[in-house]
Scaffold this motif. Structure first.
Motif, PDB file in Angstrom:
ATOM      1  N   PRO A  65       0.669  -1.421  -0.060  1.00 24.67           N
ATOM      2  CA  PRO A  65       0.083  -0.004   0.050  1.00 24.67           C
ATOM      3  C   PRO A  65       0.912   1.262   0.027  1.00 24.67           C
ATOM      4  CG  PRO A  65      -0.890  -1.558   1.595  1.00 24.67           C
ATOM      5  CD  PRO A  65       0.438  -2.147   1.019  1.00 24.67           C
ATOM      6  N   GLY A  66       1.866   1.271   0.878  1.00 23.24           N
ATOM      7  CA  GLY A  66       2.704   2.442   0.874  1.00 23.24           C
ATOM      8  C   GLY A  66       3.344   2.709  -0.585  1.00 23.24           C
ATOM      9  N   ALA A  67       3.993   1.757  -1.082  1.00 25.25           N
ATOM     10  CA  ALA A  67       4.556   1.913  -2.422  1.00 25.25           C
ATOM     11  C   ALA A  67       3.571   2.473  -3.517  1.00 25.25           C
ATOM     12  CB  ALA A  67       5.220   0.544  -2.947  1.00 25.25           C
ATOM     13  N   ARG A  68       2.612   1.697  -3.403  1.00 20.82           N
ATOM     14  CA  ARG A  68       1.259   2.315  -4.342  1.00 20.82           C
ATOM     15  C   ARG A  68       1.022   3.614  -4.082  1.00 20.82           C
ATOM     16  NH1 ARG A  68      -3.979  -1.218  -4.952  1.00 20.82           N
ATOM     17  NH2 ARG A  68      -2.718  -2.273  -6.539  1.00 20.82           N
ATOM     18  N   ALA A  69       1.027   4.054  -2.832  1.00 22.92           N
ATOM     19  CA  ALA A  69       0.589   5.584  -2.440  1.00 22.92           C
ATOM     20  C   ALA A  69       1.524   6.422  -3.206  1.00 22.92           C
ATOM     21  CB  ALA A  69       0.350   5.601  -1.141  1.00 22.92           C
ATOM     22  N   LEU A  70       2.886   6.151  -3.049  1.00 19.61           N
ATOM     23  CA  LEU A  70       4.004   6.896  -3.601  1.00 19.61           C
ATOM     24  C   LEU A  70       3.815   7.093  -5.011  1.00 19.61           C
ATOM     25  CD1 LEU A  70       7.172   5.769  -1.207  1.00 19.61           C
ATOM     26  CD2 LEU A  70       5.939   7.930  -1.497  1.00 19.61           C
ATOM     27  N   ALA A  71       3.606   5.922  -5.489  1.00 18.40           N
ATOM     28  CA  ALA A  71       3.554   5.583  -7.093  1.00 18.40           C
ATOM     29  C   ALA A  71       2.659   6.567  -7.661  1.00 18.40           C
ATOM     30  CB  ALA A  71       3.638   4.284  -7.813  1.00 18.40           C
ATOM     31  N   SER A  72       1.500   6.641  -6.949  1.00 14.59           N
ATOM     32  CA  SER A  72       0.444   7.545  -7.540  1.00 14.59           C
ATOM     33  C   SER A  72       0.325   8.913  -7.190  1.00 14.59           C
ATOM     34  CB  SER A  72      -1.088   6.704  -7.222  1.00 14.59           C
ATOM     35  OG  SER A  72      -1.297   6.829  -5.786  1.00 14.59           O
ATOM     36  N   ALA A  73       1.292   9.129  -6.144  1.00  9.98           N
ATOM     37  CA  ALA A  73       1.202  10.457  -5.382  1.00  9.98           C
ATOM     38  C   ALA A  73      -0.097  10.793  -4.471  1.00  9.98           C
ATOM     39  CB  ALA A  73       1.458  11.589  -6.442  1.00  9.98           C
ATOM     40  N   GLN A  74      -0.451   9.521  -3.979  1.00 11.53           N
ATOM     41  CA  GLN A  74      -1.571   9.636  -3.036  1.00 11.53           C
ATOM     42  C   GLN A  74      -1.125   8.888  -1.829  1.00 11.53           C
ATOM     43  OE1 GLN A  74      -5.109   8.071  -5.011  1.00 11.53           O
ATOM     44  NE2 GLN A  74      -5.640  10.204  -5.611  1.00 11.53           N
ATOM     45  N   PRO A 105      -1.150  18.278   1.012  1.00  7.85           N
ATOM     46  CA  PRO A 105      -1.605  17.148   0.245  1.00  7.85           C
ATOM     47  C   PRO A 105      -0.605  15.926   0.392  1.00  7.85           C
ATOM     48  CG  PRO A 105      -1.810  18.983  -1.015  1.00  7.85           C
ATOM     49  CD  PRO A 105      -0.950  19.451   0.335  1.00  7.85           C
ATOM     50  N   GLY A 106       0.618  15.972   1.004  1.00  9.38           N
ATOM     51  CA  GLY A 106       1.579  14.932   1.300  1.00  9.38           C
ATOM     52  C   GLY A 106       1.074  14.191   2.331  1.00  9.38           C
ATOM     53  N   ARG A 107       0.143  14.571   3.380  1.00 10.38           N
ATOM     54  CA  ARG A 107      -0.132  13.928   4.534  1.00 10.38           C
ATOM     55  C   ARG A 107      -1.667  13.245   4.277  1.00 10.38           C
ATOM     56  NH1 ARG A 107       1.730  16.759   9.619  1.00 10.38           N
ATOM     57  NH2 ARG A 107       3.862  17.808   9.117  1.00 10.38           N
ATOM     58  N   THR A 108      -2.463  13.800   3.331  1.00 17.64           N
ATOM     59  CA  THR A 108      -3.725  13.183   3.338  1.00 17.64           C
ATOM     60  C   THR A 108      -4.347  13.664   1.838  1.00 17.64           C
ATOM     61  OG1 THR A 108      -5.931  13.251   4.519  1.00 17.64           O
ATOM     62  CG2 THR A 108      -4.829  15.432   4.287  1.00 17.64           C
ATOM     63  N   ASP A 109      -5.104  12.619   1.582  1.00 21.77           N
ATOM     64  CA  ASP A 109      -5.794  13.103   0.153  1.00 21.77           C
ATOM     65  C   ASP A 109      -7.093  13.996   0.107  1.00 21.77           C
ATOM     66  OD1 ASP A 109      -3.893  11.515  -0.943  1.00 21.77           O
ATOM     67  OD2 ASP A 109      -5.303   9.875  -0.992  1.00 21.77           O
ATOM     68  N   GLY A 110      -7.480  14.125   1.483  1.00 23.58           N
ATOM     69  CA  GLY A 110      -8.875  14.946   1.561  1.00 23.58           C
ATOM     70  C   GLY A 110      -9.264  15.340   2.878  1.00 23.58           C
ATOM     71  N   LEU A 111     -10.255  16.190   3.255  1.00 25.83           N
ATOM     72  CA  LEU A 111     -10.498  16.508   4.669  1.00 25.83           C
ATOM     73  C   LEU A 111     -11.974  16.433   4.693  1.00 25.83           C
ATOM     74  CD1 LEU A 111      -8.489  19.671   5.671  1.00 25.83           C
ATOM     75  CD2 LEU A 111      -8.312  17.194   6.593  1.00 25.83           C
ATOM     76  N   LEU A 112     -12.633  15.623   5.555  1.00 27.73           N
ATOM     77  CA  LEU A 112     -13.900  15.639   6.404  1.00 27.73           C
ATOM     78  C   LEU A 112     -13.950  16.722   7.276  1.00 27.73           C
ATOM     79  CD1 LEU A 112     -14.946  11.988   6.359  1.00 27.73           C
ATOM     80  CD2 LEU A 112     -15.545  13.696   4.455  1.00 27.73           C
ATOM     81  N   ILE A 113     -14.561  17.712   7.234  1.00 27.78           N
ATOM     82  CA  ILE A 113     -14.469  18.922   8.255  1.00 27.78           C
ATOM     83  C   ILE A 113     -15.857  19.043   8.975  1.00 27.78           C
ATOM     84  CG2 ILE A 113     -14.084  21.364   8.641  1.00 27.78           C
ATOM     85  CD1 ILE A 113     -12.781  21.673   5.797  1.00 27.78           C
ATOM     86  N   ALA A 114     -15.801  18.424  10.139  1.00 30.38           N
ATOM     87  CA  ALA A 114     -17.021  18.536  10.922  1.00 30.38           C
ATOM     88  C   ALA A 114     -17.126  19.391  12.007  1.00 30.38           C
ATOM     89  CB  ALA A 114     -17.203  17.096  11.553  1.00 30.38           C
ATOM     90  N   MET A 119     -18.114  10.569   2.995  1.00 31.57           N
ATOM     91  CA  MET A 119     -16.879   9.710   2.559  1.00 31.57           C
ATOM     92  C   MET A 119     -17.010   9.586   1.012  1.00 31.57           C
ATOM     93  SD  MET A 119     -14.131   8.774   2.953  1.00 31.57           S
ATOM     94  CE  MET A 119     -13.781   8.998   4.745  1.00 31.57           C
ATOM     95  N   VAL A 120     -18.171   9.360   0.448  1.00 31.42           N
ATOM     96  CA  VAL A 120     -18.639   9.105  -0.720  1.00 31.42           C
ATOM     97  C   VAL A 120     -18.373  10.153  -1.651  1.00 31.42           C
ATOM     98  CG1 VAL A 120     -20.441   8.601  -2.532  1.00 31.42           C
ATOM     99  CG2 VAL A 120     -20.253   7.235  -0.718  1.00 31.42           C
ATOM    100  N   ALA A 121     -18.813  11.616  -1.033  1.00 30.22           N
ATOM    101  CA  ALA A 121     -18.706  12.766  -1.905  1.00 30.22           C
ATOM    102  C   ALA A 121     -17.370  13.364  -1.879  1.00 30.22           C
ATOM    103  CB  ALA A 121     -19.650  13.853  -0.942  1.00 30.22           C
ATOM    104  N   LEU A 122     -16.505  13.001  -0.685  1.00 33.14           N
ATOM    105  CA  LEU A 122     -15.018  13.156  -0.787  1.00 33.14           C
ATOM    106  C   LEU A 122     -14.404  12.554  -1.650  1.00 33.14           C
ATOM    107  CD1 LEU A 122     -12.852  15.018   0.470  1.00 33.14           C
ATOM    108  CD2 LEU A 122     -12.549  13.232   2.322  1.00 33.14           C
ATOM    109  N   LEU A 123     -14.525  11.117  -1.848  1.00 29.96           N
ATOM    110  CA  LEU A 123     -13.993  10.423  -2.717  1.00 29.96           C
ATOM    111  C   LEU A 123     -14.093  10.880  -4.005  1.00 29.96           C
ATOM    112  CD1 LEU A 123     -13.968   6.897  -0.950  1.00 29.96           C
ATOM    113  CD2 LEU A 123     -12.036   8.280  -1.023  1.00 29.96           C
ATOM    114  N   HIS A 124     -15.435  10.984  -4.341  1.00 23.93           N
ATOM    115  CA  HIS A 124     -15.769  11.792  -5.921  1.00 23.93           C
ATOM    116  C   HIS A 124     -14.983  12.923  -6.011  1.00 23.93           C
ATOM    117  CE1 HIS A 124     -18.338  12.707  -8.928  1.00 23.93           C
ATOM    118  NE2 HIS A 124     -18.425  13.777  -8.693  1.00 23.93           N
ATOM    119  N   GLN A 125     -14.579  13.998  -5.197  1.00 25.04           N
ATOM    120  CA  GLN A 125     -13.666  14.916  -5.166  1.00 25.04           C
ATOM    121  C   GLN A 125     -12.296  14.478  -5.530  1.00 25.04           C
ATOM    122  OE1 GLN A 125     -13.861  18.262  -2.972  1.00 25.04           O
ATOM    123  NE2 GLN A 125     -15.915  17.740  -2.214  1.00 25.04           N
ATOM    124  N   ILE A 126     -11.835  13.531  -4.736  1.00 26.76           N
ATOM    125  CA  ILE A 126     -10.515  12.876  -4.676  1.00 26.76           C
ATOM    126  C   ILE A 126     -10.163  12.369  -6.159  1.00 26.76           C
ATOM    127  CG2 ILE A 126      -8.835  11.127  -4.121  1.00 26.76           C
ATOM    128  CD1 ILE A 126      -9.928  11.657  -1.351  1.00 26.76           C
TER     129      ILE A 126
END
Length: 338
Positions: free
Chosen positions: A55-64, A117-126, A300-307
């Motif tokens: 998973p970590g290598a895949r994340a680095l490869a995809s910049a996610q 963006p290097g720490r997270t792909d998106g934010l859920l702000i509650a 989460m569905v809405a956030l992943l849609h944006q990502i």
């Protein structure tokens, strides 16, 4: 036999090619130039060795990072536990992890780090509030984000339950029980959630011929207690109280008990938001239950849609509020004596 996790190099050795060629082939790189028989050999080797990308290598490869962050105002509030559970359910299914952070910062710097963006792909702000640092584009930048359970008017990226429907439902239940003079101990007027709910409650009161007193206060036990003590000291004639959240309701019940205003004999009480402990209060508390698990899922569905490149949008959870009657709502004393 290869021991432990099969590596990219293991597949490369089996296929007699370099690890970089294996990586590009398995990641679907259309620019890599290999003969069809070489590509087939790599795929056979990966299948034979049961290779699974790290998973970590895949994340680095995809910049996610394959993680998203949920920012909540209070770790002790069970509402956000339910939202988190719903969000994590969807995230796990989609191969993401959820990091949870309590919103305690007072400066912009921690938020800049949070929105990196290097720490997270998106934010859920509650934890939206007017003037929040994350509302500054210089802080949040292009990072995908969604406001959940806290409306940010005009943002076009809110995922919420129906606060107005909850206010109307509460007023309807009190009116059906015969109440004609009620109070709403609400949240702060500057919070859009609280303002929407209070407005809907008051408007429903006008339509039902019920007089409504609005008392904005902090969304805490002490806020509920202070507002209730004010009603007691003024010898208010209200016969029912609708409370803006569960924490406030705990303060309301405590203050009523200390004043010897029995529930529901002297005054009925109903709370926005349900909790599994409500049945164990004395008296057990009637509530307006909201679909917070579903709210977390939808957020989460809405956030992943944006990502994944989709546009942001507002989402209203379709499940309506549900009244749970535990006996803290009864007819007013005047109705009982007739």
């Amino acid at each position: 036999m290869t021991q432990g996790r099969v590596s990219l190099q293991d597949v490369a050795t089996e296929a007699s090619v370099t690890s970089s060629v294996v990586s590009r082939v398995l990641n679907g790189d259309s620019t890599v130039r290999v003969r069809p028989e070489t590509r087939a050999r790599i795929l056979r080797a990966a299948e034979k060795l049961n290779y699974r990308p790290h998973p970590g290598a895949r994340a680095l490869a995809s910049a996610q990072t394959r993680t998203v962050t949920l920012l909540i105002p209070d770790l002790t509030n069970p509402v956000y536990a339910r939202i988190a559970r719903g969000a994590m359910k969807v995230a796990s299914r989609e191969g993401y992890a959820v990091l949870i952070s309590e919103d305690t910062a007072t400066e912009a710097l921690p938020y800049r780090q949070l929105a990196d963006p290097g720490r997270t792909d998106g934010l859920l702000i509650a934890s939206y509030r007017p003037g929040h640092p994350l509302l500054d584009r210089a802080v949040i930048g292009p990072l995908p984000h969604v406001f959940v359970n806290r409306l940010h008017p005009g943002s076009g990226r809110n995922v919420t339950v129906d606060f107005e429907a909850a206010g109307r439902e509460a007023l309807l239940r009190l009116a059906e029980a015969g109440h004609r003079h009620v109070a709403h101990i609400a949240g702060p007027a500057e919070l859009p959630n609280s303002a929407l709910q209070a407005r809907a409650f008051a408007q429903a009161g006008v339509q039902a011929g019920v007089s409504v007193e609005l008392i904005p206060t902090s969304l805490s036990e002490e806020g509920g207690a202070v507002a209730t003590r004010a009603l007691v000291e003024a010898e208010s004639t209200v016969t029912a109280i609708y409370v803006g959240n569960y924490f406030q309701a705990l303060g309301v019940l405590d203050a009523l008990e200390r004043a010897q205003w029995k529930v529901p004999d002297r005054v009925s009480v109903i709370s926005f938001d349900d909790d599994r402990t409500a049945s164990f209060l004395r008296p057990p508390l009637s509530t307006i239950a909201m679909a917070h698990d579903e709210q977390g899922e939808q957020a989460m569905v809405a956030l992943l849609h944006q990502i994944r490149g989709g546009a942001s949008q507002d989402v209203l959870v379709p499940t309506p509020p549900r009244f749970i009657d535990r006996g803290s709502v009864g007819p007013p004393r005047s109705a009982e004596s007739k």
